[in-house]
Design an enzyme around this catalytic site. Structure first.
Site, PDB file in Angstrom:
ATOM      1  N   TRP A 190       0.811  -1.224   0.000  1.00 58.15           N
ATOM      2  CA  TRP A 190       0.000   0.000   0.000  1.00 58.15           C
ATOM      3  C   TRP A 190       0.839   1.265   0.000  1.00 58.15           C
ATOM      4  O   TRP A 190       0.324   2.346  -0.222  1.00 58.15           O
ATOM      5  CB  TRP A 190      -0.920   0.007   1.234  1.00 58.15           C
ATOM      6  CG  TRP A 190      -0.158  -0.309   2.499  1.00 58.15           C
ATOM      7  CD1 TRP A 190      -0.053  -1.533   3.103  1.00 58.15           C
ATOM      8  CD2 TRP A 190       0.650   0.593   3.267  1.00 58.15           C
ATOM      9  NE1 TRP A 190       0.785  -1.452   4.203  1.00 58.15           N
ATOM     10  CE2 TRP A 190       1.219  -0.154   4.329  1.00 58.15           C
ATOM     11  CE3 TRP A 190       0.961   1.956   3.180  1.00 58.15           C
ATOM     12  CZ2 TRP A 190       2.077   0.419   5.280  1.00 58.15           C
ATOM     13  CZ3 TRP A 190       1.812   2.521   4.118  1.00 58.15           C
ATOM     14  CH2 TRP A 190       2.350   1.756   5.157  1.00 58.15           C
ATOM     15  N   ASN A 191       2.156   1.178   0.268  1.00 56.80           N
ATOM     16  CA  ASN A 191       2.900   2.433   0.501  1.00 56.80           C
ATOM     17  C   ASN A 191       3.205   3.204  -0.782  1.00 56.80           C
ATOM     18  O   ASN A 191       3.325   4.426  -0.737  1.00 56.80           O
ATOM     19  CB  ASN A 191       4.167   2.190   1.344  1.00 56.80           C
ATOM     20  CG  ASN A 191       5.148   1.267   0.675  1.00 56.80           C
ATOM     21  OD1 ASN A 191       4.803   0.544  -0.247  1.00 56.80           O
ATOM     22  ND2 ASN A 191       6.379   1.286   1.137  1.00 56.80           N
ATOM     23  N   ARG A 249       6.234  -0.729 -11.472  1.00 61.78           N
ATOM     24  CA  ARG A 249       7.586  -1.288 -11.496  1.00 61.78           C
ATOM     25  C   ARG A 249       7.579  -2.782 -11.813  1.00 61.78           C
ATOM     26  O   ARG A 249       8.592  -3.344 -12.225  1.00 61.78           O
ATOM     27  CB  ARG A 249       8.243  -1.025 -10.134  1.00 61.78           C
ATOM     28  CG  ARG A 249       9.698  -1.261 -10.112  1.00 61.78           C
ATOM     29  CD  ARG A 249      10.357  -0.580  -8.947  1.00 61.78           C
ATOM     30  NE  ARG A 249      10.149  -1.291  -7.705  1.00 61.78           N
ATOM     31  CZ  ARG A 249      10.664  -0.893  -6.528  1.00 61.78           C
ATOM     32  NH1 ARG A 249      11.358   0.209  -6.453  1.00 61.78           N
ATOM     33  NH2 ARG A 249      10.459  -1.582  -5.453  1.00 61.78           N
ATOM     34  N   LYS A 295      -2.368  -8.548  -7.567  1.00 61.68           N
ATOM     35  CA  LYS A 295      -3.153  -8.348  -6.347  1.00 61.68           C
ATOM     36  C   LYS A 295      -2.598  -7.140  -5.601  1.00 61.68           C
ATOM     37  O   LYS A 295      -1.542  -7.206  -4.992  1.00 61.68           O
ATOM     38  CB  LYS A 295      -3.084  -9.586  -5.442  1.00 61.68           C
ATOM     39  CG  LYS A 295      -4.148  -9.548  -4.367  1.00 61.68           C
ATOM     40  CD  LYS A 295      -3.756 -10.257  -3.096  1.00 61.68           C
ATOM     41  CE  LYS A 295      -2.833  -9.466  -2.228  1.00 61.68           C
ATOM     42  NZ  LYS A 295      -3.365  -8.180  -1.737  1.00 61.68           N
ATOM     43  N   ALA A 329      -2.561  -4.231  -2.562  1.00 61.80           N
ATOM     44  CA  ALA A 329      -2.866  -4.292  -1.128  1.00 61.80           C
ATOM     45  C   ALA A 329      -4.329  -3.926  -0.916  1.00 61.80           C
ATOM     46  O   ALA A 329      -4.872  -3.086  -1.642  1.00 61.80           O
ATOM     47  CB  ALA A 329      -1.970  -3.315  -0.378  1.00 61.80           C
ATOM     48  N   GLY A 338       6.760  -6.315  -0.228  1.00 57.81           N
ATOM     49  CA  GLY A 338       6.054  -6.240   1.053  1.00 57.81           C
ATOM     50  C   GLY A 338       6.985  -6.624   2.181  1.00 57.81           C
ATOM     51  O   GLY A 338       8.212  -6.515   2.065  1.00 57.81           O
ATOM     52  N   SER A 339       6.397  -7.121   3.250  1.00 62.05           N
ATOM     53  CA  SER A 339       7.193  -7.411   4.444  1.00 62.05           C
ATOM     54  C   SER A 339       8.022  -8.691   4.268  1.00 62.05           C
ATOM     55  O   SER A 339       7.657  -9.593   3.512  1.00 62.05           O
ATOM     56  CB  SER A 339       6.263  -7.575   5.643  1.00 62.05           C
ATOM     57  OG  SER A 339       5.382  -8.642   5.413  1.00 62.05           O
ATOM     58  N   LEU A 358      11.734  -6.917  -0.141  1.00 62.27           N
ATOM     59  CA  LEU A 358      11.205  -7.038   1.223  1.00 62.27           C
ATOM     60  C   LEU A 358      11.617  -5.841   2.084  1.00 62.27           C
ATOM     61  O   LEU A 358      11.873  -4.772   1.579  1.00 62.27           O
ATOM     62  CB  LEU A 358      11.646  -8.382   1.796  1.00 62.27           C
ATOM     63  CG  LEU A 358      11.338  -9.573   0.867  1.00 62.27           C
ATOM     64  CD1 LEU A 358      11.867 -10.875   1.441  1.00 62.27           C
ATOM     65  CD2 LEU A 358       9.846  -9.680   0.582  1.00 62.27           C
ATOM     66  N   CYS A 361      10.343   1.236   2.294  1.00 62.08           N
ATOM     67  CA  CYS A 361      11.357   0.254   2.698  1.00 62.08           C
ATOM     68  C   CYS A 361      12.755   0.834   2.586  1.00 62.08           C
ATOM     69  O   CYS A 361      13.686   0.356   3.218  1.00 62.08           O
ATOM     70  CB  CYS A 361      11.217  -1.037   1.905  1.00 62.08           C
ATOM     71  SG  CYS A 361      11.047  -0.761   0.159  1.00 62.08           S
ATOM     72  N   GLU A 404      12.173  -2.426  11.487  1.00 60.56           N
ATOM     73  CA  GLU A 404      11.755  -1.408  10.534  1.00 60.56           C
ATOM     74  C   GLU A 404      10.699  -0.525  11.205  1.00 60.56           C
ATOM     75  O   GLU A 404       9.668  -1.027  11.662  1.00 60.56           O
ATOM     76  CB  GLU A 404      11.177  -2.129   9.309  1.00 60.56           C
ATOM     77  CG  GLU A 404      11.147  -1.294   8.079  1.00 60.56           C
ATOM     78  CD  GLU A 404      10.750  -2.083   6.829  1.00 60.56           C
ATOM     79  OE1 GLU A 404      10.250  -3.208   6.945  1.00 60.56           O
ATOM     80  OE2 GLU A 404      10.951  -1.536   5.739  1.00 60.56           O
ATOM     81  N   SER A 444      15.999   5.679  -5.409  1.00 61.93           N
ATOM     82  CA  SER A 444      15.123   5.027  -6.394  1.00 61.93           C
ATOM     83  C   SER A 444      15.014   5.832  -7.678  1.00 61.93           C
ATOM     84  O   SER A 444      14.800   7.039  -7.654  1.00 61.93           O
ATOM     85  CB  SER A 444      13.724   4.853  -5.803  1.00 61.93           C
ATOM     86  OG  SER A 444      13.816   4.264  -4.545  1.00 61.93           O
TER      87      SER A 444
HETATM   88  P1  ADP Z   1       2.642  -4.473   4.989  1.00 58.24           P
HETATM   89  O1  ADP Z   1       3.011  -4.942   6.346  1.00 58.24           O
HETATM   90  O2  ADP Z   1       3.451  -3.361   4.463  1.00 58.24           O
HETATM   91  O3  ADP Z   1       1.168  -4.284   4.769  1.00 58.24           O
HETATM   92  P2  ADP Z   1       2.536  -7.067   3.803  1.00 58.24           P
HETATM   93  O4  ADP Z   1       3.706  -7.904   3.510  1.00 58.24           O
HETATM   94  O5  ADP Z   1       1.617  -7.499   4.898  1.00 58.24           O
HETATM   95  O6  ADP Z   1       3.112  -5.627   4.043  1.00 58.24           O
HETATM   96  O7  ADP Z   1       1.635  -6.865   2.518  1.00 58.24           O
HETATM   97  C1  ADP Z   1       2.162  -6.703   1.210  1.00 58.24           C
HETATM   98  C2  ADP Z   1       1.234  -7.399   0.243  1.00 58.24           C
HETATM   99  O8  ADP Z   1       1.187  -8.792   0.573  1.00 58.24           O
HETATM  100  C3  ADP Z   1      -0.210  -6.918   0.263  1.00 58.24           C
HETATM  101  O9  ADP Z   1      -0.713  -6.968  -1.064  1.00 58.24           O
HETATM  102  C4  ADP Z   1      -0.881  -7.933   1.144  1.00 58.24           C
HETATM  103  O10 ADP Z   1      -2.266  -8.062   0.887  1.00 58.24           O
HETATM  104  C5  ADP Z   1      -0.167  -9.206   0.733  1.00 58.24           C
HETATM  105  N1  ADP Z   1      -0.198 -10.271   1.736  1.00 58.24           N
HETATM  106  C6  ADP Z   1      -0.226 -10.148   3.076  1.00 58.24           C
HETATM  107  N2  ADP Z   1      -0.233 -11.365   3.666  1.00 58.24           N
HETATM  108  C7  ADP Z   1      -0.189 -12.282   2.666  1.00 58.24           C
HETATM  109  C8  ADP Z   1      -0.166 -13.713   2.622  1.00 58.24           C
HETATM  110  N3  ADP Z   1      -0.170 -14.450   3.728  1.00 58.24           N
HETATM  111  N4  ADP Z   1      -0.122 -14.300   1.413  1.00 58.24           N
HETATM  112  C9  ADP Z   1      -0.087 -13.583   0.300  1.00 58.24           C
HETATM  113  N5  ADP Z   1      -0.114 -12.231   0.270  1.00 58.24           N
HETATM  114  C10 ADP Z   1      -0.172 -11.581   1.442  1.00 58.24           C
END
Ligand code: ADP
Length: 460
Positions: A133-134, A142, A157, A159, A211-212, A234, A267, A363, A423
């Protein structure tokens, strides 16, 4: 019956729009469409794909005002940050429109003779893209732009907090001439189920995730079952190092950018400041002055520079890290003002942070800067490297040699030298250690969506 979910403005909590909630069935339908569209898209001349991508760039800039407002509303970032993101995101389409026609390969005599070798690069196939979402526009662009440049089709998909920008980009791509089925966006509140369905589908040959680290690890485990080609962007924990002879005003300007852009929810955000003792007081005073002048509030007022954090959970996490640091002896040196209501966290400068505090290794993803004084370069570097992350670092130094020497010893994928931003679509973005696998953008970016194919030709 299809159900919908609410997309909310984090500044007010108000519902902006309701979006159809993707199910496993709709996830599978998206792959059906992407798989059906793949052969024709892969066979489309690169020049034609490039021109469509170039048109996406133009249309994004044509619609920059609307996209800016959309990003600012669903993500919460300031209007200026949202505008900068639109331009940054659009640039990926332009960059990869240029890369699309620069195909590579080789034709060689085998060293032993008797055969020739042809090496080519082919699109990997249907790619599953998962974005955070950020940066709702830039992270999608990208991934989508290089995938399309390579000849892949995608399922995306976004966020669940920020699906509207991805849907707007899909409309722009359609208008630019991307054929039906090539880009398929599936907003959903069921991320684990939808993504698992994709990773388990034989037709999906690639996953690219931003993502995370926690979720990235889980996706790598799932990708292992079918040995799916995976790119991972990540978490990060960027140190921002200032040496004794750095230009302090420039370092403050860079620190403001590296720490407070998007409210620190990036990140690549500077997570820890290591300031040499000789310039510590001077830097702190000037940094503090700039921080106190920051305007925090909703993006609806274009003068605001920092918006809300994304969620209650994020707010609680930032508070927990700051409280723990203070309980361990850290001191709040400066703290800005925030509106009376809403999910705002005040820009905060922390000093006297003990080396082992969690705020230095986790983080923060918020507008908080822990500042550590250093004298001994070896100890400073050991602390800078004592993290599982290795995405970015920043170094401000008077002499390029010093900046490079320090930069070479920090274990990261990217180093900003006398700059608070790294970036750029022309730069291979990515990290080492648990910050990820692969690179996005630049010449390397397209390779993430290609397989190497070799022809060994008998030659008598
Ligand atoms: P943040 O903590 O920044 O929200 P996330 O890693 O939780 O980062 O989310 C990044 C993306 O991964 C989003 O699109 C989120 O919906 C998706 N996501 C979160 N959990 C899962 C999961 N268990 N499997 C697949 N996608 C996921």
């Amino acid at each position: 019956m299809e159900s919908k979910f609410d997309v909310c403005d984090p500044a007010t909590g108000q519902v902006i729009e309701q979006v159809v909630d993707g199910t496993i069935e709709s996830a599978v339908r998206a792959v059906d469409a992407a798989a059906a569209a793949f052969p024709a898209w892969a066979a489309t001349p690169a020049r034609k794909r490039a021109e469509i991508l170039r048109r996406c760039h133009e249309l994004m800039l044509r619609d920059a005002d609307t996209l800016t407002k959309l990003i600012a509303t669903e993500n919460g970032k300031s209007a200026a940050d949202a505008r900068a993101e639109v331009e940054y995101a659009a640039e990926f389409y332009r960059w990869f429109s240029e890369e699309a026609v620069r195909g590579e390969g080789s034709y060689n005599d085998a060293p032993a003779g008797g055969s020739k070798t042809i090496v080519t690069y082919v699109p990997v196939g249907v790619a599953a893209l998962i974005t955070p979402w950020n940066f709702p526009a830039a992270m999608a662009a990208r991934k989508v732009a290089p995938a399309l440049a390579a000849g892949c089709t995608v399922v995306l998909k976004p966020a669940e907090e920020t699906p509207l920008t991805a849907l707007a980009l899909a409309r722009i791509m359609h208008e630019a001439g991307v054929p039906p089925g090539v880009v398929n966006v599936v907003p959903t509140t069921r991320a684990p189920e939808v993504v698992a369905a994709w990773l388990g589908d034989d037709r999906v040959r690639k996953v690219s995730f931003t993502g995370s680290t926690l979720v990235g690890r889980a996706l790598l485990r799932q990708a292992a079952d079918r040995v799916v080609n995976a790119s991972m962007e990540l978490g990060g924990n960027a140190p921002f190092v200032i040496t004794a002879d750095a230009d302090v005003d420039a370092a403050v300007a860079g620190a403001m950018l590296a720490k407070f852009r998007g409210g620190g929810q990036a990140c690549t955000a500077a997570n820890r400041f290591y300031v040499h003792a000789n310039v510590f007081e001077q830097f702190l005073e000037k940094f503090g002055k700039s921080v106190m002048a920051l305007r925090v509030g909703p993006s609806s007022d274009a003068d605001n520079q920092i918006g809300p954090v994304i969620s209650h959970k994020a707010h609680a996490r930032i508070s927990r890290l700051v409280d723990a640091a203070v309980a361990n002896g850290a001191r709040i040196a400066f703290q800005g003002k925030i509106p009376n209501s809403g999910l705002f966290y005040p820009p905060t400068l922390l000093v006297d942070v003990p080396f082992g505090a969690p705020i230095l290794s986790e983080e923060i993803f918020g507008p908080v800067a822990p500042i550590v004084m250093w004298n001994d370069e070896v100890a400073m570097l050991a602390s800078a490297n004592s993290t599982e992350f290795g995405l970015a670092a920043y170094v401000y130094a008077g002499r390029l040699q010093d900046a490079l020497r320090i930069g070479e010893q920090i274990d990261v994928g990217m180093v900003g030298i006398n700059r608070g931003a790294i970036s750029d679509p022309s730069v291979p973005f990515g990290g080492v250690k648990q910050s990820g696998i692969g690179r996005e953008g630049a010449h390397e970016g397209i390779r993430e969506y290609q397989e190497t194919r070799v022809y060994s030709v008998g030659w008598q």
